[in-house]
Design a protein around this motif. Structure first.
Motif, short mmCIF file in Angstrom:
data_model
loop_
_atom_site.label_atom_id
_atom_site.label_comp_id
_atom_site.label_asym_id
_atom_site.label_seq_id
_atom_site.Cartn_x
_atom_site.Cartn_y
_atom_site.Cartn_z
N LEU A 121 1.15 -0.93 -0.47
CA LEU A 121 -0.33 0.61 -0.57
C LEU A 121 0.96 1.48 -0.11
O LEU A 121 0.45 2.27 -1.15
N PRO A 122 1.65 1.10 0.78
CA PRO A 122 2.68 3.20 0.48
C PRO A 122 3.30 2.90 -0.93
O PRO A 122 3.12 3.79 -1.18
N THR A 123 3.04 1.55 -0.95
CA THR A 123 3.97 1.80 -2.60
C THR A 123 3.36 2.03 -3.83
O THR A 123 3.65 3.15 -4.64
N ILE A 124 1.97 2.11 -3.73
CA ILE A 124 1.61 2.23 -4.30
C ILE A 124 1.01 3.62 -4.40
O ILE A 124 0.46 4.46 -5.50
N SER A 125 0.84 4.01 -3.11
CA SER A 125 0.59 5.19 -3.14
C SER A 125 1.15 5.95 -3.30
O SER A 125 0.59 6.92 -3.94
N ARG A 126 2.86 5.78 -3.21
CA ARG A 126 3.61 6.86 -3.77
C ARG A 126 3.31 6.44 -5.48
O ARG A 126 3.87 7.87 -6.15
N GLU A 127 3.37 5.59 -6.12
CA GLU A 127 3.53 5.21 -7.20
C GLU A 127 2.05 5.98 -7.81
O GLU A 127 2.64 6.92 -9.18
N GLY A 163 0.42 8.33 -6.98
CA GLY A 163 0.21 10.06 -5.86
C GLY A 163 -1.66 9.59 -5.27
O GLY A 163 -1.87 11.00 -5.47
N VAL A 164 -1.70 8.72 -4.67
CA VAL A 164 -2.93 9.34 -4.08
C VAL A 164 -2.66 9.19 -2.47
O VAL A 164 -1.42 8.70 -2.35
N SER A 165 -3.16 9.18 -1.71
CA SER A 165 -3.30 8.94 0.10
C SER A 165 -3.19 7.81 0.67
O SER A 165 -3.53 6.98 0.09
N ILE A 166 -2.86 7.58 1.57
CA ILE A 166 -2.54 6.27 2.38
C ILE A 166 -4.68 5.35 2.60
O ILE A 166 -4.09 3.66 2.16
N ASP A 167 -5.25 6.54 2.50
CA ASP A 167 -5.60 5.87 3.20
C ASP A 167 -7.44 5.69 1.83
O ASP A 167 -7.67 5.13 1.80
N THR A 168 -6.68 6.59 1.24
CA THR A 168 -7.39 6.24 -0.46
C THR A 168 -6.79 4.86 -0.94
O THR A 168 -7.80 4.00 -1.53
N ALA A 169 -5.33 4.39 -0.86
CA ALA A 169 -4.96 3.27 -1.40
C ALA A 169 -5.45 1.99 -0.39
O ALA A 169 -6.12 1.15 -1.14
N GLY A 170 -6.32 2.33 0.12
CA GLY A 170 -6.25 1.52 1.40
C GLY A 170 -7.90 0.89 0.96
O GLY A 170 -8.47 0.04 1.32
N TRP A 171 -8.69 1.77 0.11
CA TRP A 171 -9.64 1.27 -0.46
C TRP A 171 -9.40 -0.45 -1.67
O TRP A 171 -10.35 -0.79 -1.71
N LEU A 172 -8.13 -0.36 -1.53
CA LEU A 172 -7.82 -1.55 -2.83
C LEU A 172 -8.09 -2.54 -2.00
O LEU A 172 -8.00 -3.50 -2.38
N LEU A 173 -7.93 -2.69 -0.15
CA LEU A 173 -8.92 -3.99 0.24
C LEU A 173 -9.91 -3.87 0.25
O LEU A 173 -10.64 -4.66 0.27
N ASN A 221 -5.79 -9.79 -11.67
CA ASN A 221 -3.90 -10.13 -11.26
C ASN A 221 -3.08 -9.30 -12.39
O ASN A 221 -2.03 -8.22 -11.90
N LEU A 222 -3.21 -9.86 -13.68
CA LEU A 222 -2.18 -9.35 -14.71
C LEU A 222 -2.24 -7.60 -15.36
O LEU A 222 -1.98 -6.63 -15.37
N LEU A 223 -4.02 -7.54 -14.73
CA LEU A 223 -4.80 -6.22 -15.44
C LEU A 223 -3.74 -5.11 -14.21
O LEU A 223 -3.56 -3.87 -14.52
N SER A 224 -3.90 -5.76 -12.97
CA SER A 224 -2.77 -4.80 -12.36
C SER A 224 -1.73 -4.85 -11.81
O SER A 224 -1.20 -3.70 -12.14
N ALA A 225 -1.44 -6.06 -12.17
CA ALA A 225 0.29 -5.31 -12.73
C ALA A 225 0.81 -4.54 -13.68
O ALA A 225 1.26 -3.79 -13.47
N PHE A 226 -0.10 -4.14 -14.72
CA PHE A 226 0.05 -3.07 -15.89
C PHE A 226 -0.79 -1.90 -16.33
O PHE A 226 -0.99 -1.06 -16.68
N PRO A 276 -2.69 1.33 -15.86
CA PRO A 276 -1.42 2.66 -15.71
C PRO A 276 -1.99 4.05 -14.55
O PRO A 276 -1.40 4.57 -14.85
N ASN A 277 -2.65 3.44 -14.29
CA ASN A 277 -3.82 4.91 -13.08
C ASN A 277 -3.89 3.99 -11.90
O ASN A 277 -4.73 2.52 -12.34
N PHE A 278 -4.68 4.31 -10.75
CA PHE A 278 -5.00 4.03 -9.58
C PHE A 278 -6.95 3.62 -10.35
O PHE A 278 -7.07 2.63 -9.14
N THR A 279 -7.17 4.54 -11.08
CA THR A 279 -8.46 4.03 -11.00
C THR A 279 -8.78 2.67 -11.99
O THR A 279 -9.52 1.69 -11.30
N ILE A 280 -7.73 1.94 -12.80
CA ILE A 280 -7.76 1.12 -13.69
C ILE A 280 -7.25 -0.08 -12.47
O ILE A 280 -8.05 -1.35 -13.21
#
Length: 378
Positions: free
Chosen positions: A26-32, A34-44, A82-87, A89-93
């Motif tokens: 989550l911290p890495t995705i947050s930086r990658e 450009g979203v906050s850590i709490d926004t990244a937490g929505w992935l879970l 999982n493959l789509l997640s890896a590729f 291009p942005n947080f929405t996708i």
């Protein structure tokens, strides 16, 4: 034991690792992105909400479809997502790619447990449950380590895709065809909804999982920000957390076998205690290593305690139906916990997430003293 049971356990490991594996990055995705850590937490939390909502509907709509086909379909969806997640291009996708498999997640779980019980009874069910247990304690450190080793967050999604691929091939080659049926939940199963003890236990389940994941969802961020650990150290700590969780899972099973209610209450108090210790000693490296070890050992009991407490209080004929309710409650708890933890982080900072978990655990502890008569079913 039939080898198909072990293949189902591998599949369970893959889908649960997909659900929880994002925690460590989550911290890495947050930086990658450009979203906050709490926004990244929505992935879970969004994943868990989708599982909770879709569980009863996806099961009801697929009763007549061949079970092997459905199992393969679910794992196929997980591989692709999982493959789509890896590729992405942005947080929405990335969010869309995460939600896609969540619709099918409960389908794999419900079918696997039913098949296991039919082929080998409780022993076979325990094997499939082992896949879940190992995933919940080792899936996070494995995906975190993969991302750190390859210096690429996408590696974690490639890993979960490969795990699901192996399970898919095993299902395709070694699991026999299993025709579906048109059975619907019987009156005896629906009747259990009148049992007030069931609802008390389900509420306690949501509180327990919410407490666990309000803090655990952001453990990697906590270790990075408060304990000042680097990526490698965090991976090791999460692996330690998971390894101790396997030991804790075994110990919790023994304790629950002796006294369910006493063990439940002790679990709540221990989890409160270890998180309070993490708050006060989180900035000191060596004590935090010990605390994370204890935390991992205690944390895993949160999956066993609600299940045993709830299923032991209902008729055997209603177990499958109650298990489906537990699946929804587990994921509601996970999503609520991740959401509440994210809100605390946004307003007060990551150090304060402990104080969201503690009152939830205290409430569940107090509810354990509420007694409802067995004959309360209308």
């Amino acid at each position: 034991m039939n080898r198909s049971i072990y293949i189902l356990a591998l599949g369970a490991f893959g889908i649960i690792t997909t659900e929880f594996g994002v925690i460590g990055i989550l911290p890495t995705i947050s930086r990658e992105f450009g979203v906050s850590i709490d926004t990244a937490g929505w992935l879970l939390s969004a994943f868990a909400i989708t599982v909770a909502v879709s569980s009863p509907f996806i099961t009801a709509l697929t009763t007549k479809i061949n079970r092997k086909f459905l199992l393969c379909l679910v794992l196929g969806v997980f591989i692709i997502s999982n493959l789509l997640s890896a590729f992405s291009p942005n947080f929405t996708i990335l969010m869309i790619a995460r939600i896609l498999p969540a619709f099918f997640h409960p389908l794999f779980w419900n079918i696997s447990l039913a098949v296991a019980f039919k082929q080998g009874g409780a022993k076979a069910v325990s094997v499939v449950m082992t896949g879940l247990s190992i995933a919940t304690v080792l899936g996070v450190p494995l995906t975190t380590y993969a991302a750190d080793f390859f210096h690429n967050w996408q590696a974690s999604f490639f890993l979960t895709s490969v795990i699901s691929l192996f399970a898919f091939i095993g299902l395709l080659l070694f699991v026999p065809s299993m025709p579906g049926n048109g059975n619907k939940p019987g009156e005896s199963q629906l009747h259990i909804l009148r049992d007030k003890r069931l609802w008390l236990n389900l509420v306690s389940t949501v509180l327990t999982l919410a407490a666990m994941f309000s803090s655990y969802s952001y453990l990697a961020a906590y270790l990075e920000k408060i304990s000042d650990m680097n990526g490698t150290q965090i991976s090791i700590m999460l692996l330690l957390f998971g390894g101790m969780g396997i030991l804790g899972n075994w110990l919790m099973g023994l304790a629950l076998g002796k006294n369910v209610m006493l063990t439940s209450r002790v679990f709540f108090l221990l989890l409160i205690g270890v998180q309070v210790l993490a708050y006060f000693f989180g900035t000191v490296f060596i004590p935090m290593v010990v605390i994370v070890s204890l935390w991992g050992m205690i944390h895993t009991g949160g999956f066993l305690v609600p299940n045993i407490r709830t299923t032991q209080a209902v008729p055997h004929s209603a177990l499958e139906f109650v298990n489906s309710l537990l699946t929804s409650c587990y994921n509601i708890g996970i999503s609520v916990g991740a959401l509440l933890g994210g809100l605390v982080i946004a307003k007060f900072g990551v150090h304060e997430i402990i104080w969201m978990a503690v009152p939830l655990l205290l409430t569940a502890y107090i509810l354990s003293f509420v007694h409802i008569r067995k004959d309360s079913i209308g």
